[in-house]
Design an enzyme around this catalytic site. Structure first.
Site, short mmCIF file in Angstrom:
data_model
loop_
_atom_site.label_atom_id
_atom_site.label_comp_id
_atom_site.label_asym_id
_atom_site.label_seq_id
_atom_site.Cartn_x
_atom_site.Cartn_y
_atom_site.Cartn_z
N THR A 7 0.84 -1.20 0.00
CA THR A 7 0.00 0.00 0.00
C THR A 7 0.88 1.24 0.00
O THR A 7 2.10 1.14 0.03
CB THR A 7 -0.93 0.02 1.23
OG1 THR A 7 -1.95 0.98 1.01
CG2 THR A 7 -0.19 0.34 2.50
N GLY A 162 0.76 5.95 -7.22
CA GLY A 162 -0.14 5.00 -7.87
C GLY A 162 0.22 4.73 -9.32
O GLY A 162 -0.05 3.65 -9.84
N CYS A 165 3.74 2.39 -8.58
CA CYS A 165 3.73 1.19 -7.74
C CYS A 165 2.52 0.32 -8.08
O CYS A 165 1.38 0.78 -7.99
CB CYS A 165 3.68 1.60 -6.27
SG CYS A 165 3.54 0.20 -5.14
N THR A 168 -0.38 0.01 -5.44
CA THR A 168 -1.03 1.26 -5.03
C THR A 168 -1.98 1.69 -6.14
O THR A 168 -1.61 1.67 -7.31
CB THR A 168 0.04 2.36 -4.80
OG1 THR A 168 0.94 1.92 -3.79
CG2 THR A 168 -0.60 3.67 -4.37
#
Length: 185
Positions: A7, A162, A165, A168
């Site tokens: 996350t 985001g 990754c 994410t």
């Protein structure tokens, strides 16, 4: 994939305001099982922001324990964090929990780990999780080169994380604490 890192949680502090946000993706190995999880919470009378990276069930256990420590220490973030890590290191059940917490109140931002670490990062930026380094780099650049507020910096930094990754996503939850201006007499 190690669930400990799946996350991105980011907190940015500027002036009299702090924002803490996270993405909503929950993965089981390489499969996305939920895209809109809420990994950021308000604790202790809405005065503390907390976000987690790691196993979801473990994080809820830690949120509950941390809120109990905040109650015990009347909202003192640092004392509550140290007390939680003491338990986390020594309790046989807690020791197995795989999560990290990012917490902030109006004065302090901390990272709390299961290794017993309570860290107050530099620059008023806290970042944890697999996309944490990307979000932190973006937030540092925005903090140094823009006049954006903390919530906007968190949002833009999470968007960048985001994009980079795979653990994410772009579903964000962002909470903000604003310290009211002192009343002049």
């Amino acid at each position: 994939m190690d669930s400990y890192h799946g996350t991105t949680i980011l907190s940015v502090r500027r002036g009299r305001e702090v924002a803490l946000g996270g993405d909503g993706q929950v993965t089981l190995g390489s499969i996305v099982v939920k895209a809109s999880a809420r990994k950021v919470r308000r604790l202790y009378k809405e005065q503390v922001l907390a976000g987690f990276a790691g196993a979801t069930a473990d994080a809820f256990t830690l949120f509950e324990r941390f809120e109990g420590k905040l109650e015990k220490h009347q909202g003192n973030l640092v004392r509550a964090a140290i007390d939680l890590t003491r338990d986390w290191r020594t309790d046989r059940v807690l020791r197995r929990l795989e999560a990290m917490l990012a917490v902030a109140d109006r004065d302090t931002s901390l990272i709390i780990t299961g290794n017993g670490d309570v860290l107050e990062p530099e620059h008023g930026i806290v970042a944890i999780g697999s996309g944490g380094a990307y979000a932190q780099a973006a937030a540092r650049a925005l903090l140094a080169h823009t006049t954006l507020g903390p919530a906007e910096m968190v949002k833009k930094s999470l968007e960048i994380a985001g994009d980079l990754c795979i653990y994410t996503n772009q579903h964000h939850t962002i909470e903000v604490l604003t310290d009211p201006e002192p009343v002049s007499q």
